[in-house]
Design a protein around this motif. Structure first.
Motif, PDB file in Angstrom:
ATOM      1  N   LEU A  25       0.832  -1.211   0.000  1.00  0.00           N
ATOM      2  CA  LEU A  25       0.000   0.000   0.000  1.00  0.00           C
ATOM      3  C   LEU A  25       0.864   1.257   0.000  1.00  0.00           C
ATOM      4  O   LEU A  25       0.533   2.252  -0.640  1.00  0.00           O
ATOM      5  CB  LEU A  25      -0.909   0.012   1.230  1.00  0.00           C
ATOM      6  CG  LEU A  25      -2.163  -0.865   1.177  1.00  0.00           C
ATOM      7  CD1 LEU A  25      -2.868  -0.843   2.526  1.00  0.00           C
ATOM      8  CD2 LEU A  25      -3.107  -0.395   0.089  1.00  0.00           C
ATOM      9  N   GLN A  26       1.997   1.198   0.690  1.00  0.00           N
ATOM     10  CA  GLN A  26       2.896   2.343   0.740  1.00  0.00           C
ATOM     11  C   GLN A  26       3.486   2.629  -0.642  1.00  0.00           C
ATOM     12  O   GLN A  26       3.612   3.788  -1.053  1.00  0.00           O
ATOM     13  CB  GLN A  26       4.020   2.079   1.743  1.00  0.00           C
ATOM     14  CG  GLN A  26       4.951   3.264   1.940  1.00  0.00           C
ATOM     15  CD  GLN A  26       6.059   2.961   2.927  1.00  0.00           C
ATOM     16  OE1 GLN A  26       5.850   2.271   3.917  1.00  0.00           O
ATOM     17  NE2 GLN A  26       7.249   3.458   2.656  1.00  0.00           N
ATOM     18  N   VAL A 271      -4.489  13.072   8.286  1.00  0.00           N
ATOM     19  CA  VAL A 271      -5.366  14.022   7.597  1.00  0.00           C
ATOM     20  C   VAL A 271      -4.815  15.446   7.714  1.00  0.00           C
ATOM     21  O   VAL A 271      -4.873  16.233   6.766  1.00  0.00           O
ATOM     22  CB  VAL A 271      -6.799  13.949   8.176  1.00  0.00           C
ATOM     23  CG1 VAL A 271      -7.666  15.068   7.615  1.00  0.00           C
ATOM     24  CG2 VAL A 271      -7.434  12.595   7.861  1.00  0.00           C
ATOM     25  N   THR A 272      -4.234  15.767   8.866  1.00  0.00           N
ATOM     26  CA  THR A 272      -3.720  17.115   9.111  1.00  0.00           C
ATOM     27  C   THR A 272      -2.489  17.443   8.271  1.00  0.00           C
ATOM     28  O   THR A 272      -2.342  18.557   7.760  1.00  0.00           O
ATOM     29  CB  THR A 272      -3.376  17.291  10.610  1.00  0.00           C
ATOM     30  OG1 THR A 272      -4.532  16.973  11.387  1.00  0.00           O
ATOM     31  CG2 THR A 272      -2.944  18.715  10.898  1.00  0.00           C
ATOM     32  N   THR A 273      -1.589  16.473   8.110  1.00  0.00           N
ATOM     33  CA  THR A 273      -0.277  16.764   7.507  1.00  0.00           C
ATOM     34  C   THR A 273      -0.064  16.166   6.115  1.00  0.00           C
ATOM     35  O   THR A 273       1.039  16.271   5.571  1.00  0.00           O
ATOM     36  CB  THR A 273       0.837  16.244   8.432  1.00  0.00           C
ATOM     37  OG1 THR A 273       0.708  14.805   8.558  1.00  0.00           O
ATOM     38  CG2 THR A 273       0.748  16.874   9.812  1.00  0.00           C
ATOM     39  N   SER A 321      -6.651   8.547   0.377  1.00  0.00           N
ATOM     40  CA  SER A 321      -7.441   7.414   0.882  1.00  0.00           C
ATOM     41  C   SER A 321      -6.550   6.184   1.082  1.00  0.00           C
ATOM     42  O   SER A 321      -6.682   5.467   2.081  1.00  0.00           O
ATOM     43  CB  SER A 321      -8.587   7.090  -0.075  1.00  0.00           C
ATOM     44  OG  SER A 321      -8.096   6.783  -1.367  1.00  0.00           O
ATOM     45  N   THR A 322      -5.633   5.957   0.123  1.00  0.00           N
ATOM     46  CA  THR A 322      -4.700   4.833   0.257  1.00  0.00           C
ATOM     47  C   THR A 322      -3.806   5.037   1.467  1.00  0.00           C
ATOM     48  O   THR A 322      -3.535   4.101   2.229  1.00  0.00           O
ATOM     49  CB  THR A 322      -3.825   4.703  -1.007  1.00  0.00           C
ATOM     50  OG1 THR A 322      -4.647   4.612  -2.158  1.00  0.00           O
ATOM     51  CG2 THR A 322      -2.942   3.461  -0.927  1.00  0.00           C
ATOM     52  N   LYS A 323      -3.318   6.267   1.646  1.00  0.00           N
ATOM     53  CA  LYS A 323      -2.422   6.570   2.766  1.00  0.00           C
ATOM     54  C   LYS A 323      -3.115   6.383   4.101  1.00  0.00           C
ATOM     55  O   LYS A 323      -2.506   5.880   5.062  1.00  0.00           O
ATOM     56  CB  LYS A 323      -1.912   8.010   2.646  1.00  0.00           C
ATOM     57  CG  LYS A 323      -0.914   8.398   3.736  1.00  0.00           C
ATOM     58  CD  LYS A 323       0.322   7.506   3.674  1.00  0.00           C
ATOM     59  CE  LYS A 323       1.326   7.872   4.755  1.00  0.00           C
ATOM     60  NZ  LYS A 323       2.487   6.950   4.740  1.00  0.00           N
ATOM     61  N   VAL A 325      -5.569   4.315   4.855  1.00  0.00           N
ATOM     62  CA  VAL A 325      -5.673   2.873   5.137  1.00  0.00           C
ATOM     63  C   VAL A 325      -4.320   2.327   5.574  1.00  0.00           C
ATOM     64  O   VAL A 325      -4.198   1.629   6.585  1.00  0.00           O
ATOM     65  CB  VAL A 325      -6.184   2.111   3.895  1.00  0.00           C
ATOM     66  CG1 VAL A 325      -6.122   0.606   4.140  1.00  0.00           C
ATOM     67  CG2 VAL A 325      -7.609   2.534   3.548  1.00  0.00           C
ATOM     68  N   GLN A 326      -3.260   2.664   4.795  1.00  0.00           N
ATOM     69  CA  GLN A 326      -1.917   2.137   5.078  1.00  0.00           C
ATOM     70  C   GLN A 326      -1.378   2.630   6.421  1.00  0.00           C
ATOM     71  O   GLN A 326      -0.931   1.847   7.259  1.00  0.00           O
ATOM     72  CB  GLN A 326      -0.960   2.531   3.947  1.00  0.00           C
ATOM     73  CG  GLN A 326       0.461   2.013   4.112  1.00  0.00           C
ATOM     74  CD  GLN A 326       1.375   2.975   4.843  1.00  0.00           C
ATOM     75  OE1 GLN A 326       1.252   4.194   4.697  1.00  0.00           O
ATOM     76  NE2 GLN A 326       2.285   2.443   5.635  1.00  0.00           N
ATOM     77  N   SER A 327      -1.424   3.946   6.628  1.00  0.00           N
ATOM     78  CA  SER A 327      -0.785   4.509   7.820  1.00  0.00           C
ATOM     79  C   SER A 327      -1.554   4.189   9.097  1.00  0.00           C
ATOM     80  O   SER A 327      -0.936   3.926  10.141  1.00  0.00           O
ATOM     81  CB  SER A 327      -0.626   6.026   7.671  1.00  0.00           C
ATOM     82  OG  SER A 327      -1.877   6.657   7.539  1.00  0.00           O
ATOM     83  N   VAL A 328      -2.877   4.203   9.021  1.00  0.00           N
ATOM     84  CA  VAL A 328      -3.675   3.901  10.213  1.00  0.00           C
ATOM     85  C   VAL A 328      -3.465   2.449  10.633  1.00  0.00           C
ATOM     86  O   VAL A 328      -3.252   2.149  11.819  1.00  0.00           O
ATOM     87  CB  VAL A 328      -5.167   4.192   9.969  1.00  0.00           C
ATOM     88  CG1 VAL A 328      -6.019   3.621  11.092  1.00  0.00           C
ATOM     89  CG2 VAL A 328      -5.400   5.700   9.856  1.00  0.00           C
ATOM     90  N   PHE A 329      -3.492   1.534   9.661  1.00  0.00           N
ATOM     91  CA  PHE A 329      -3.280   0.116   9.986  1.00  0.00           C
ATOM     92  C   PHE A 329      -1.861  -0.107  10.497  1.00  0.00           C
ATOM     93  O   PHE A 329      -1.648  -0.825  11.492  1.00  0.00           O
ATOM     94  CB  PHE A 329      -3.540  -0.748   8.748  1.00  0.00           C
ATOM     95  CG  PHE A 329      -3.374  -2.224   8.996  1.00  0.00           C
ATOM     96  CD1 PHE A 329      -4.215  -2.885   9.877  1.00  0.00           C
ATOM     97  CD2 PHE A 329      -2.372  -2.945   8.369  1.00  0.00           C
ATOM     98  CE1 PHE A 329      -4.058  -4.247  10.125  1.00  0.00           C
ATOM     99  CE2 PHE A 329      -2.213  -4.300   8.608  1.00  0.00           C
ATOM    100  CZ  PHE A 329      -3.057  -4.956   9.488  1.00  0.00           C
ATOM    101  N   ALA A 330      -0.870   0.525   9.834  1.00  0.00           N
ATOM    102  CA  ALA A 330       0.526   0.367  10.249  1.00  0.00           C
ATOM    103  C   ALA A 330       0.746   0.899  11.660  1.00  0.00           C
ATOM    104  O   ALA A 330       1.418   0.267  12.479  1.00  0.00           O
ATOM    105  CB  ALA A 330       1.451   1.087   9.264  1.00  0.00           C
ATOM    106  N   ALA A 331       0.177   2.087  11.944  1.00  0.00           N
ATOM    107  CA  ALA A 331       0.351   2.684  13.273  1.00  0.00           C
ATOM    108  C   ALA A 331      -0.328   1.830  14.346  1.00  0.00           C
ATOM    109  O   ALA A 331       0.206   1.672  15.456  1.00  0.00           O
ATOM    110  CB  ALA A 331      -0.222   4.096  13.290  1.00  0.00           C
TER     111      ALA A 331
END
Length: 361
Positions: A25-26, A271-273, A321-323, A325-331
């Motif tokens: 995803l990244q 979402v902020t950055t 939207s891809t980011k 999903v990827q970043s939230v799941f990764a974090a």
């Protein structure tokens, strides 16, 4: 084992697991961020980059490059993850311990309640993040290059193909050999390159400074983990306080609860950055885009101004939207694994000390 070292090792371990799980995803997201599409009605004789309308979704990457295309740059990315997460969590815990000591000292003097507030968490995360960025940025420059190299090479091939077609339409002698030349060009399929080649390409283009491309937006983006940790720490603190006042007894925080707290924290920070992340990726990606000056960037401010002029504000949110999903799941995975590893390290350290004490008796 010190709490800082335990958190550093746990952060590195959690980061590696999260990176492996979400890397495809990244890769797709980085290609979406670096995809250049000029706004409709704006050209100025420059036009959009070739291949710009091809959306680099995972299915297209697999079709053109195989499954390996989704893992371009994974090795340096894992190295970067171990380095950045280890450095970040180590210094985060060091500065957090220091801040807590200062807060406790202030409480002893009758100043404050001894707890860290939002500003303290933000300051600790910002200092840790800045040190992390300065030390590990070269690794992420190479990762971005390796993730986007085939995309850049494909755009170069598209330009060569268009040039051949234009030349053949104006010269009959060339038209007779057009099919052979197109077939030869088609046979040169772009393929991912290795870390050393990526490093050499960056050095040849910009020297040592090239390894710190995108450092300005990356440093500004330190606010991303700062926001993330502010939300996470304050949410975790609030949950622990509610548990402490529970008349039925104190229940420990579960791994699943940490997972959801990490997800909420990362969502707010991403979402902020996100616009800064797009600018960073644009600057670190290969800039071989032919004569299209509207898409060649000389620095952070130049990139921002040209993106606004030629792509509009929506350009700053490409692939968000891809980011998410990827970043939230990764974090979420990272926080969950990290907390479990810290618990394991703490238990092992306690048992080790107990064994040493028993041996001395």
């Amino acid at each position: 084992m010190s709490s800082a070292l335990a958190n550093g090792l746990a952060g590195a371990g959690g980061g590696v697991i999260a990176q492996i799980l979400t890397y495809p995803l990244q890769t797709v997201n980085t290609r979406q961020q670096t995809e250049r599409v000029v706004k409709k009605g704006i050209d100025g004789g420059l036009g959009a980059s070739p291949g710009a309308n091809q959306r680099p979704r995972s299915t297209l990457v697999i079709k053109s490059e195989g499954w390996g295309g989704l893992y371009s740059g994974l090795k340096p990315s894992l190295l970067g993850t171990v380095a950045s997460q280890g450095v970040y969590y180590y210094f985060y815990q060091v500065f957090k311990n220091k801040a807590e000591s200062i807060a406790a000292a202030r409480k002893a003097k009758g100043l404050g309640d001894g707890n860290l507030g939002m500003i303290s968490f933000l300051a600790v995360a910002a200092i840790s993040g800045s040190l992390n960025v300065l030390l590990t940025n070269p690794i992420w420059v190479l990762v971005t290059r390796m993730q986007t190299q085939t995309q850049a090479e494909r755009n170069i091939m598209e330009r060569k193909r268009d040039a051949l077609l234009r030349e053949a339409s104006q010269n009959r002698a060339i038209a007779s050999t057009l099919q052979d030349k197109l077939a030869e060009l088609e046979s040169l399929k772009p393929s991912p390159y290795g870390t050393l080649k990526a490093a050499a390409e960056v050095y040849n283009e910009a020297g040592i400074r090239g390894y710190w491309k995108g450092i300005v937006p990356t440093l500004i983006m330190v606010c991303n983990p700062s926001i993330q940790f502010m939300i996470y720490e304050t949410s975790l603190k609030s949950l622990k306080e509610r548990r402490a006042t529970n008349k039925l007894g104190v229940k420990p925080i579960t791994a699943l609860e940490v997972f959801f707290l990490g997800a909420v924290a990362k969502l707010g920070a991403t979402v902020t950055t996100y616009p800064l992340l797009v600018v960073k990726s644009r600057l670190q990606a290969k800039q071989d885009i032919g004569s299209n000056l509207s898409m060649r960037y000389t620095g952070t401010l130049d990139a921002i101004l040209k993106m606004i002029q030629y792509e509009g504000f929506l350009g700053f949110y490409k692939g968000m939207s891809t980011k998410i999903v990827q970043s939230v799941f990764a974090a979420s995975v990272l926080f969950m694994v990290k907390e479990e590893l810290v618990k394991a390290f703490t238990i092992l350290s306690y048992k080790s000390r107990k064994i040493r004490l028993n041996a001395l008796r």
